[in-house]
Write a protein that holds these residues in place. Structure first.
Motif, short mmCIF file in Angstrom:
data_model
loop_
_atom_site.label_atom_id
_atom_site.label_comp_id
_atom_site.label_asym_id
_atom_site.label_seq_id
_atom_site.Cartn_x
_atom_site.Cartn_y
_atom_site.Cartn_z
N GLY A 31 1.38 32.75 10.76
CA GLY A 31 2.40 31.28 11.09
C GLY A 31 3.78 31.15 10.32
N ARG A 32 3.23 30.98 9.46
CA ARG A 32 5.15 31.03 8.54
C ARG A 32 6.41 31.83 9.39
NH1 ARG A 32 1.69 29.71 4.74
NH2 ARG A 32 1.77 28.57 3.51
N LEU A 33 5.89 32.99 9.82
CA LEU A 33 6.71 34.02 10.11
C LEU A 33 7.25 33.55 11.75
CD1 LEU A 33 8.05 36.57 9.48
CD2 LEU A 33 6.51 37.66 11.54
N LEU A 34 6.31 32.47 12.47
CA LEU A 34 5.72 32.14 13.62
C LEU A 34 7.42 30.99 13.39
CD1 LEU A 34 2.27 31.73 15.24
CD2 LEU A 34 4.64 33.82 15.87
N THR A 35 8.16 30.78 12.83
CA THR A 35 9.01 29.99 12.97
C THR A 35 10.34 30.52 13.57
OG1 THR A 35 9.41 30.63 10.59
CG2 THR A 35 8.38 28.44 11.25
N ALA A 36 10.13 32.10 13.42
CA ALA A 36 11.31 32.91 14.05
C ALA A 36 11.25 32.49 15.21
CB ALA A 36 10.86 34.37 14.28
N TRP A 37 10.32 32.67 16.53
CA TRP A 37 10.26 31.85 17.34
C TRP A 37 10.03 30.83 17.88
CZ3 TRP A 37 3.93 31.13 19.73
CH2 TRP A 37 4.68 31.47 21.87
N SER A 38 9.83 30.15 16.66
CA SER A 38 10.86 28.75 17.43
C SER A 38 12.20 28.68 17.44
CB SER A 38 10.19 27.66 16.32
OG SER A 38 8.87 26.73 15.87
N CYS A 39 12.63 29.56 16.17
CA CYS A 39 13.67 28.96 15.82
C CYS A 39 15.40 30.20 17.41
CB CYS A 39 14.39 30.04 15.05
SG CYS A 39 14.42 29.01 13.74
N ALA A 40 13.92 30.84 17.96
CA ALA A 40 15.02 31.98 19.09
C ALA A 40 14.24 31.65 20.21
CB ALA A 40 13.49 33.41 19.12
N GLY A 41 13.62 30.56 20.99
CA GLY A 41 13.08 29.74 21.62
C GLY A 41 14.08 28.61 21.56
N VAL A 42 15.07 28.26 21.13
CA VAL A 42 15.74 27.15 21.37
C VAL A 42 17.29 28.67 21.46
CG1 VAL A 42 17.81 26.08 19.29
CG2 VAL A 42 15.06 25.51 19.46
N ALA A 43 17.56 29.53 20.38
CA ALA A 43 18.60 30.11 20.61
C ALA A 43 19.14 31.28 21.30
CB ALA A 43 18.45 31.22 19.07
N GLY A 44 17.68 31.65 22.07
CA GLY A 44 18.35 32.46 23.37
C GLY A 44 18.64 31.93 24.40
N PRO A 45 18.13 30.10 25.05
CA PRO A 45 18.40 29.78 26.22
C PRO A 45 19.57 29.48 26.01
CG PRO A 45 15.75 29.58 26.16
CD PRO A 45 16.76 30.27 24.55
N LEU A 46 20.03 29.06 24.29
CA LEU A 46 21.35 28.48 24.77
C LEU A 46 22.74 29.26 24.45
CD1 LEU A 46 20.97 26.50 21.49
CD2 LEU A 46 21.69 25.14 24.03
N ILE A 47 22.06 30.70 24.19
CA ILE A 47 23.22 31.35 24.02
C ILE A 47 23.37 32.53 25.41
CG2 ILE A 47 24.05 34.30 22.91
CD1 ILE A 47 22.37 34.04 20.78
N VAL A 48 22.58 32.51 25.54
CA VAL A 48 22.53 33.19 27.81
C VAL A 48 23.30 31.78 28.97
CG1 VAL A 48 21.40 33.93 29.63
CG2 VAL A 48 21.16 34.55 27.70
N ASN A 49 22.45 30.66 28.36
CA ASN A 49 23.73 29.84 28.95
C ASN A 49 25.13 29.52 28.72
OD1 ASN A 49 20.81 29.23 30.72
ND2 ASN A 49 19.78 27.55 29.55
N ALA A 50 25.32 29.35 27.35
CA ALA A 50 26.29 28.71 27.36
C ALA A 50 27.51 29.93 27.77
CB ALA A 50 26.67 28.90 25.96
N ILE A 51 27.08 31.40 27.94
CA ILE A 51 27.73 32.16 27.99
C ILE A 51 28.41 31.85 29.77
CG2 ILE A 51 27.76 34.80 28.91
CD1 ILE A 51 26.86 34.93 25.61
N ILE A 52 26.97 32.32 30.54
CA ILE A 52 26.96 31.54 32.10
C ILE A 52 27.38 30.78 32.65
CG2 ILE A 52 25.24 32.25 34.01
CD1 ILE A 52 23.34 33.67 32.70
N GLU A 53 27.55 29.64 31.82
CA GLU A 53 28.00 28.00 32.64
C GLU A 53 29.37 28.67 32.51
OE1 GLU A 53 26.38 25.24 30.35
OE2 GLU A 53 24.79 25.52 31.45
#
Length: 481
Positions: free
Chosen positions: A398-420
């Motif tokens: 459960g504690r490790l899944l905070t990495a998923w929460s962070c990645a769920g925000v970081a991944g789309p932000l990185i890709v969308n920022a570059i593409i836009e």
């Protein structure tokens, strides 16, 4: 009811088949996996509330963030109270999330949808995600990758059931949607669909609640020969001892795995979140005829084919959760992550450089990448079990899944920022995606290095060589320093 949910009431009798546990876990994960199908409600909800798609997308984002937070903060509670109470709590929260969300839709109160599906439902996601996984690891110490793959495969495949089911329900509640495939479902249809899904998922999850069991004692889960010797196989990374969640987060191994999971998920979401527009843009030649709307070059990939591509990625995601995690039982967790991250870097580079040569090549490369994405989710609980034992593996997970929460925000932000920054949606080409894809190569490289630094846990963190005797089956006494 309270007594029936107690951990002491669900200890299996000797001889109980451990193969009866995966269906119970699968019932939970197939239900909460519906969250990946939330996108089918985005356009109807946008029209109903008269707001932007971004405002509606926050419902999904809140649910994923709450998944990670609830898994982290309630993981120890899950271990202390046992899987049945945890899975029942998950069922109540997940079903209540749909009911509260439906009230928000009926009253046009978007904040109630945030509260219901996002917050309350998100808590159900987190508790429901970790409790079956922790139980399966205790039943299958000899094959934890196979066991967790069976359950987490259900989470990846839940959308394959939920997406067409939701569409059919909205069609049944709104004749206009059934008559025209381009029609948008009314708010009343979505509200009724939410209610039906809430009741249906509660029933399916209760099957898992009533059928889950704990191993009969702490040793019976380990296969033994006629002389009573354990047949469980340990790799050099496996400690064979137990480490508490409080101690686990003090180890460098935990944080190395946090980085590994974060990088693997961030890279996978880079494709998953942009799947349909990406394949259309990759095969949009600047010199091709323009679309009927004027201006933007037409793509050789239709919207229907793009939708099929999304379905293909979902199947690869689901299959990877079972196939690769099972393979990790044979080759070891560290080696399988070398495959996920190392070969993933190569595949991302190929996707960026030669992926536009053919749709078959593009789909194949993306499918394998998404299978690694799913495999990473399913293998991480077994990796944690190898390093920290089964004592509080659910809480550690459960504690490790905070990495998923962070990645769920970081991944789309990185890709969308570059593409836009490269142009407007609908007018991009394969070259416009290359910078984002090469950034993902770099992110995977960070995870690859972190995985190489994973070593066996130092003995000062051990709780003891064996769990304490089980009078209350999930409450262990600390026997070490």
């Amino acid at each position: 009811m309270h007594g029936m949910l107690d951990a002491e009431r669900i200890v299996a009798e000797p001889g109980y088949s451990r193969w009866l546990i995966p269906p119970a876990a699968l019932a939970i994960h197939l239900s909460i996996g519906q969250v990946y199908a939330f996108s089918v409600f985005k356009r109807p909800l946008q029209a109903h509330f008269g707001t932007s798609l971004t405002a509606i997308a926050w419902v999904f984002s809140i649910a994923i963030v709450m998944l990670g937070l609830s898994a982290a903060f309630l993981g120890t509670w899950v271990e202390r109270n046992g899987p049945r109470k945890a899975m029942f709590t998950s069922a109540c929260c997940w079903a209540s999330g749909f009911v509260i969300g439906s009230i928000g839709i009926a009253t046009r109160q978007l904040w109630l949808l945030y509260l219901g599906y996002g917050v309350v439902g998100g808590i159900g996601l987190g508790v429901g995600y970790i409790s079956p996984v922790s139980t399966l690891i205790k039943w299958f110490p000899d094959r934890p990758g196979l066991a967790t793959g069976m359950a987490i495969m259900g989470f990846g495949g839940g959308a394959l059931i939920a997406s067409p089911l939701s569409v059919r329900l909205m069609q049944a509640f709104d004749p206009a949607v059934a008559a025209s495939p381009t029609a948008i479902a009314s708010g009343a249809a979505v509200m009724k669909t939410f209610l039906v899904l809430g009741v249906a998922y509660f029933g399916v999850m209760m099957f898992g609640v009533l059928n889950v069991r704990l191993p009969p004692g702490t040793r019976v889960a380990h296969p033994r020969d006629k002389q009573g010797n354990s047949l469980a196989k340990y790799t050099p990374l496996q400690t064979g001892v137990n480490i508490s969640a409080a101690n686990a987060i003090r180890t460098p191994q935990f944080w190395m795995l946090w980085v590994v999971l974060f990088c693997n998920v961030t890279a996978g979401i880079g494709i998953l979140e942009q799947a349909a527009p990406m394949i259309q843009d990759f095969f949009r030649a600047p010199s091709s005829p323009t679309t009927a709307g004027g201006g933007a070059p037409a793509s050789s990939v239709s919207a229907a084919v793009a939708g099929g591509f999304v379905g293909l990625l979902s199947m690869c995601n689901m299959a990877g959760r079972f196939i690769w995690s099972s393979t990790s039982d044979l080759v070891g967790r560290k080696r399988i992550y070398i495959l996920y991250l190392g070969l993933g870097m190569v595949l991302y580079a190929l996707l960026a450089s030669v992926g536009a040569h053919s749709t078959a090549l593009f789909a194949t490369l993306a499918g394998v990448i998404l299978s690694f994405y799913g495999g990473g989710f399913a293998t991480i609980p077994a990796y944690l079990k190898d390093l920290f034992g089964t004592f509080q593996v659910g809480a550690i997970h459960g504690r490790l899944l905070t990495a998923w929460s962070c990645a769920g925000v970081a991944g789309p932000l990185i890709v969308n920022a570059i593409i836009e920054g490269r142009g407007k949606p609908g007018a991009l080409t394969a070259q416009d995606y290359q910078p984002a894809l090469f950034v993902m190569v770099g992110i995977l490289a960070v995870g690859f290095v972190a995985n190489l630094f994973v070593r066996p846990v130092h003995g000062r963190y051990y709780e003891g060589t064996e769990p304490a005797p089980v009078s209350a089956p999930v409450r262990f006494k600390k026997v070490g320093p």
